[in-house]
Design a protein around this motif. Sequence first.
Motif, mmCIF file in Angstrom:
data_model
loop_
_atom_site.group_PDB
_atom_site.id
_atom_site.type_symbol
_atom_site.label_atom_id
_atom_site.label_comp_id
_atom_site.label_asym_id
_atom_site.label_seq_id
_atom_site.Cartn_x
_atom_site.Cartn_y
_atom_site.Cartn_z
ATOM 1 N N SER A 155 -6.414 -1.586 4.028
ATOM 2 C CA SER A 155 -5.483 -2.595 3.515
ATOM 3 C C SER A 155 -4.903 -3.430 4.649
ATOM 4 O O SER A 155 -4.747 -4.654 4.520
ATOM 5 C CB SER A 155 -4.357 -1.911 2.728
ATOM 6 O OG SER A 155 -4.866 -1.211 1.618
ATOM 7 N N LYS A 156 -4.597 -2.791 5.749
ATOM 8 C CA LYS A 156 -4.053 -3.505 6.907
ATOM 9 C C LYS A 156 -5.043 -4.534 7.422
ATOM 10 O O LYS A 156 -4.678 -5.676 7.740
ATOM 11 C CB LYS A 156 -3.701 -2.511 8.015
ATOM 12 C CG LYS A 156 -3.124 -3.155 9.268
ATOM 13 C CD LYS A 156 -2.808 -2.112 10.320
ATOM 14 C CE LYS A 156 -2.272 -2.762 11.596
ATOM 15 N NZ LYS A 156 -1.987 -1.742 12.642
ATOM 16 N N THR B 171 0.865 -1.181 0.000
ATOM 17 C CA THR B 171 0.000 0.000 0.000
ATOM 18 C C THR B 171 0.900 1.229 0.000
ATOM 19 O O THR B 171 1.849 1.297 0.794
ATOM 20 C CB THR B 171 -0.920 0.022 1.231
ATOM 21 O OG1 THR B 171 -1.654 -1.208 1.287
ATOM 22 C CG2 THR B 171 -1.904 1.187 1.158
ATOM 23 N N GLU C 288 1.520 -10.655 4.387
ATOM 24 C CA GLU C 288 2.480 -9.653 4.843
ATOM 25 C C GLU C 288 2.176 -8.321 4.164
ATOM 26 O O GLU C 288 2.094 -8.241 2.938
ATOM 27 C CB GLU C 288 3.903 -10.101 4.529
ATOM 28 C CG GLU C 288 4.956 -9.226 5.160
ATOM 29 C CD GLU C 288 6.356 -9.818 5.098
ATOM 30 O OE1 GLU C 288 7.310 -9.092 5.457
ATOM 31 O OE2 GLU C 288 6.489 -10.992 4.687
ATOM 32 N N HIS C 289 1.996 -7.278 4.977
ATOM 33 C CA HIS C 289 1.591 -5.963 4.471
ATOM 34 C C HIS C 289 2.746 -4.976 4.591
ATOM 35 O O HIS C 289 3.341 -4.825 5.660
ATOM 36 C CB HIS C 289 0.377 -5.451 5.268
ATOM 37 C CG HIS C 289 -0.184 -4.173 4.751
ATOM 38 N ND1 HIS C 289 -0.613 -3.160 5.570
ATOM 39 C CD2 HIS C 289 -0.408 -3.737 3.475
ATOM 40 C CE1 HIS C 289 -1.076 -2.164 4.837
ATOM 41 N NE2 HIS C 289 -0.961 -2.488 3.566
ATOM 42 N N HIS C 290 3.045 -4.299 3.496
ATOM 43 C CA HIS C 290 4.118 -3.306 3.466
ATOM 44 C C HIS C 290 3.521 -1.952 3.091
ATOM 45 O O HIS C 290 2.712 -1.863 2.165
ATOM 46 C CB HIS C 290 5.173 -3.680 2.429
ATOM 47 C CG HIS C 290 5.691 -5.076 2.549
ATOM 48 N ND1 HIS C 290 6.805 -5.398 3.294
ATOM 49 C CD2 HIS C 290 5.239 -6.248 2.026
ATOM 50 C CE1 HIS C 290 7.027 -6.700 3.217
ATOM 51 N NE2 HIS C 290 6.100 -7.237 2.452
ATOM 52 N N VAL C 291 3.911 -0.912 3.803
ATOM 53 C CA VAL C 291 3.467 0.447 3.503
ATOM 54 C C VAL C 291 4.668 1.263 3.046
ATOM 55 O O VAL C 291 5.714 1.285 3.703
ATOM 56 C CB VAL C 291 2.824 1.115 4.737
ATOM 57 C CG1 VAL C 291 2.439 2.557 4.422
ATOM 58 C CG2 VAL C 291 1.598 0.323 5.189
ATOM 59 N N CYS D 281 -5.271 -7.566 5.066
ATOM 60 C CA CYS D 281 -4.059 -8.389 5.168
ATOM 61 C C CYS D 281 -4.040 -9.192 6.464
ATOM 62 O O CYS D 281 -3.613 -10.355 6.472
ATOM 63 C CB CYS D 281 -2.824 -7.513 5.061
ATOM 64 S SG CYS D 281 -2.509 -6.907 3.382
ATOM 65 N N GLU D 282 -4.504 -8.594 7.545
ATOM 66 C CA GLU D 282 -4.576 -9.325 8.810
ATOM 67 C C GLU D 282 -5.574 -10.475 8.714
ATOM 68 O O GLU D 282 -5.318 -11.571 9.218
ATOM 69 C CB GLU D 282 -4.965 -8.372 9.939
ATOM 70 C CG GLU D 282 -3.838 -7.410 10.336
ATOM 71 C CD GLU D 282 -4.269 -6.408 11.388
ATOM 72 O OE1 GLU D 282 -5.495 -6.306 11.669
ATOM 73 O OE2 GLU D 282 -3.380 -5.701 11.926
ATOM 74 N N GLU E 34 -4.436 7.576 4.602
ATOM 75 C CA GLU E 34 -4.508 6.883 5.889
ATOM 76 C C GLU E 34 -5.669 5.886 5.930
ATOM 77 O O GLU E 34 -5.531 4.797 6.486
ATOM 78 C CB GLU E 34 -4.617 7.890 7.042
ATOM 79 C CG GLU E 34 -3.353 8.710 7.252
ATOM 80 C CD GLU E 34 -2.093 7.850 7.383
ATOM 81 O OE1 GLU E 34 -2.127 6.817 8.093
ATOM 82 O OE2 GLU E 34 -1.068 8.199 6.769
ATOM 83 N N ILE F 89 -4.640 2.866 3.913
ATOM 84 C CA ILE F 89 -3.701 2.032 4.666
ATOM 85 C C ILE F 89 -4.444 1.206 5.713
ATOM 86 O O ILE F 89 -4.172 0.009 5.885
ATOM 87 C CB ILE F 89 -2.609 2.902 5.318
ATOM 88 C CG1 ILE F 89 -1.693 3.488 4.234
ATOM 89 C CG2 ILE F 89 -1.805 2.102 6.342
ATOM 90 C CD1 ILE F 89 -0.775 4.586 4.730
ATOM 91 N N THR F 90 -5.388 1.827 6.415
ATOM 92 C CA THR F 90 -6.160 1.112 7.432
ATOM 93 C C THR F 90 -6.951 -0.034 6.826
ATOM 94 O O THR F 90 -6.937 -1.166 7.328
ATOM 95 C CB THR F 90 -7.117 2.078 8.159
ATOM 96 O OG1 THR F 90 -6.343 3.075 8.833
ATOM 97 C CG2 THR F 90 -7.982 1.334 9.175
#
Length: 201
Positions: free
Chosen positions: A42-43, A27, A52-55, A46-47, A36, A39-40
């Motif tokens: 996407s997180k 992301t 595995e989540h990369h920002v 992924c959880e 933001e 990102i939230t």
Amino acid sequence: MSAALLLSGGMDSLAVAWWKRPDHCITIDYGQLAAEAEITASKVICEKLGIEHHVIRVDCRSLGSGDMAGTPPDGYAPASDWWPYRNQMLLTFAAMKVLPLGVKTIWIGSVKSDKSHQDGTIQFLESMNALLSLQEGGMTVSAPAIDMTTPELIRYADVPKNILGWAHSCHKANVACANCRGCNKYFEVLYELDGGMDGLG
């Protein structure tokens, strides 16, 4: 073969994540107003999927235009949410991040309606694929849902409604404005899927 997905947290990329279950999701906060919230969302996905989540944070807002940057659209803009060379930029940043991770394939969540933008066409994706594949790492780029509409993708991926409810599609803010092309698409897709907002529980 390791794969990564450009995950914006919107309906399309969220559905591709649910369907394809990549090894990594990327992301990117490139200065867009809704970073933001993207990102939230996407997180969370992924959880849920154990991905595995990369920002990546690279502030390019001064190079943007239109709704996502909070400025008037550029003269070349085919729509108010157009950001010059956005997918080219995002794929490049993603490739830079995942190269040392051994990723060989980058997926992007483009769907049939994205063909209205040059960087959502099959020709663009073929060109980006050729460009990345000839460089170090020999990565490939593809859009698994390029010939599907968003409702078709969501149905095919069998995304649960409570997961779809996490999607953030607004182009203008971290709290949905309900008055941009992204929000309009979100509502239209929900109603086409039969149930509208009341179906998200």
